[in-house]
Design a protein around this motif. Structure first.
Motif, PDB file in Angstrom:
ATOM      1  N   VAL A   1     -25.594  30.335  21.530  1.00  0.00           N
ATOM      2  CA  VAL A   1     -24.184  30.265  21.167  1.00  0.00           C
ATOM      3  C   VAL A   1     -23.761  31.610  20.582  1.00  0.00           C
ATOM      4  N   VAL A   2     -22.564  32.038  20.930  1.00  0.00           N
ATOM      5  CA  VAL A   2     -21.973  33.265  20.405  1.00  0.00           C
ATOM      6  C   VAL A   2     -20.864  32.858  19.455  1.00  0.00           C
ATOM      7  N   TYR A   3     -20.857  33.465  18.263  1.00  0.00           N
ATOM      8  CA  TYR A   3     -19.850  33.150  17.254  1.00  0.00           C
ATOM      9  C   TYR A   3     -18.961  34.363  17.024  1.00  0.00           C
ATOM     10  N   MET A  23     -26.329  24.299  14.611  1.00  0.00           N
ATOM     11  CA  MET A  23     -24.988  24.639  15.082  1.00  0.00           C
ATOM     12  C   MET A  23     -24.104  24.912  13.866  1.00  0.00           C
ATOM     13  N   LEU A  24     -23.233  25.880  13.985  1.00  0.00           N
ATOM     14  CA  LEU A  24     -22.328  26.249  12.903  1.00  0.00           C
ATOM     15  C   LEU A  24     -20.902  25.896  13.309  1.00  0.00           C
ATOM     16  N   VAL A  42     -16.432  34.810   7.976  1.00  0.00           N
ATOM     17  CA  VAL A  42     -16.115  33.426   8.306  1.00  0.00           C
ATOM     18  C   VAL A  42     -16.062  33.281   9.827  1.00  0.00           C
ATOM     19  N   ILE A  43     -16.616  32.191  10.322  1.00  0.00           N
ATOM     20  CA  ILE A  43     -16.623  31.931  11.764  1.00  0.00           C
ATOM     21  C   ILE A  43     -15.226  31.495  12.180  1.00  0.00           C
ATOM     22  N   THR A  44     -14.672  32.176  13.188  1.00  0.00           N
ATOM     23  CA  THR A  44     -13.336  31.856  13.682  1.00  0.00           C
ATOM     24  C   THR A  44     -13.352  31.307  15.100  1.00  0.00           C
ATOM     25  N   GLY A  45     -14.521  31.301  15.725  1.00  0.00           N
ATOM     26  CA  GLY A  45     -14.629  30.765  17.076  1.00  0.00           C
ATOM     27  C   GLY A  45     -16.079  30.722  17.524  1.00  0.00           C
ATOM     28  N   ALA A  46     -16.337  29.946  18.570  1.00  0.00           N
ATOM     29  CA  ALA A  46     -17.696  29.833  19.101  1.00  0.00           C
ATOM     30  C   ALA A  46     -17.636  29.464  20.575  1.00  0.00           C
ATOM     31  N   VAL A  76     -26.213  30.538   6.468  1.00  0.00           N
ATOM     32  CA  VAL A  76     -24.952  30.052   5.921  1.00  0.00           C
ATOM     33  C   VAL A  76     -24.828  30.612   4.498  1.00  0.00           C
ATOM     34  N   ALA A  77     -23.630  31.026   4.117  1.00  0.00           N
ATOM     35  CA  ALA A  77     -23.397  31.585   2.782  1.00  0.00           C
ATOM     36  C   ALA A  77     -23.483  30.496   1.720  1.00  0.00           C
TER      37      ALA A  77
END
Length: 86
Positions: A1-3, A23-24, A42-46, A76-77
């Motif tokens: 997976v690419v984030y 999975m995030l 912060v993850i904005t898409g995947a 994960v933070a």
């Protein structure tokens, strides 16, 4: 997976891989490898790598030249790390 990850002082997005099976979720704060250690974003898409490459091909982007280098998501933070962001 690419984030797709965004950082506090950046308007751009950068792409990262998660080498673990976990999975995030979008909106989750993560620590990523950076030039000088780690950074918080912060993850904005995947999406799956295969879908990422297909999207780039559909935009007629030269895969060999224009695909970004993927950094790694370290973990994960923690709550205290998240609290450091405004």
């Amino acid at each position: 997976v690419v984030y797709k990850v965004q950082f506090k002082c950046s308007s751009g997005h950068y792409f990262y891989r998660n080498n673990s099976i976990e999975m995030l979720d979008v909106g989750e704060f993560v620590k990523v490898e950076a030039d000088r250690g780690e950074d918080l974003g912060v993850i904005t898409g995947a999406c799956h790598m295969q879908d990422f490459v297909v999207e780039k091909c559909n935009r007629k982007i030269d895969i060999k030249v224009d695909l970004p280098r993927f950094g790694n998501i370290v973990r994960v933070a923690t709550e205290s790390e998240r609290a450091q962001l405004p």
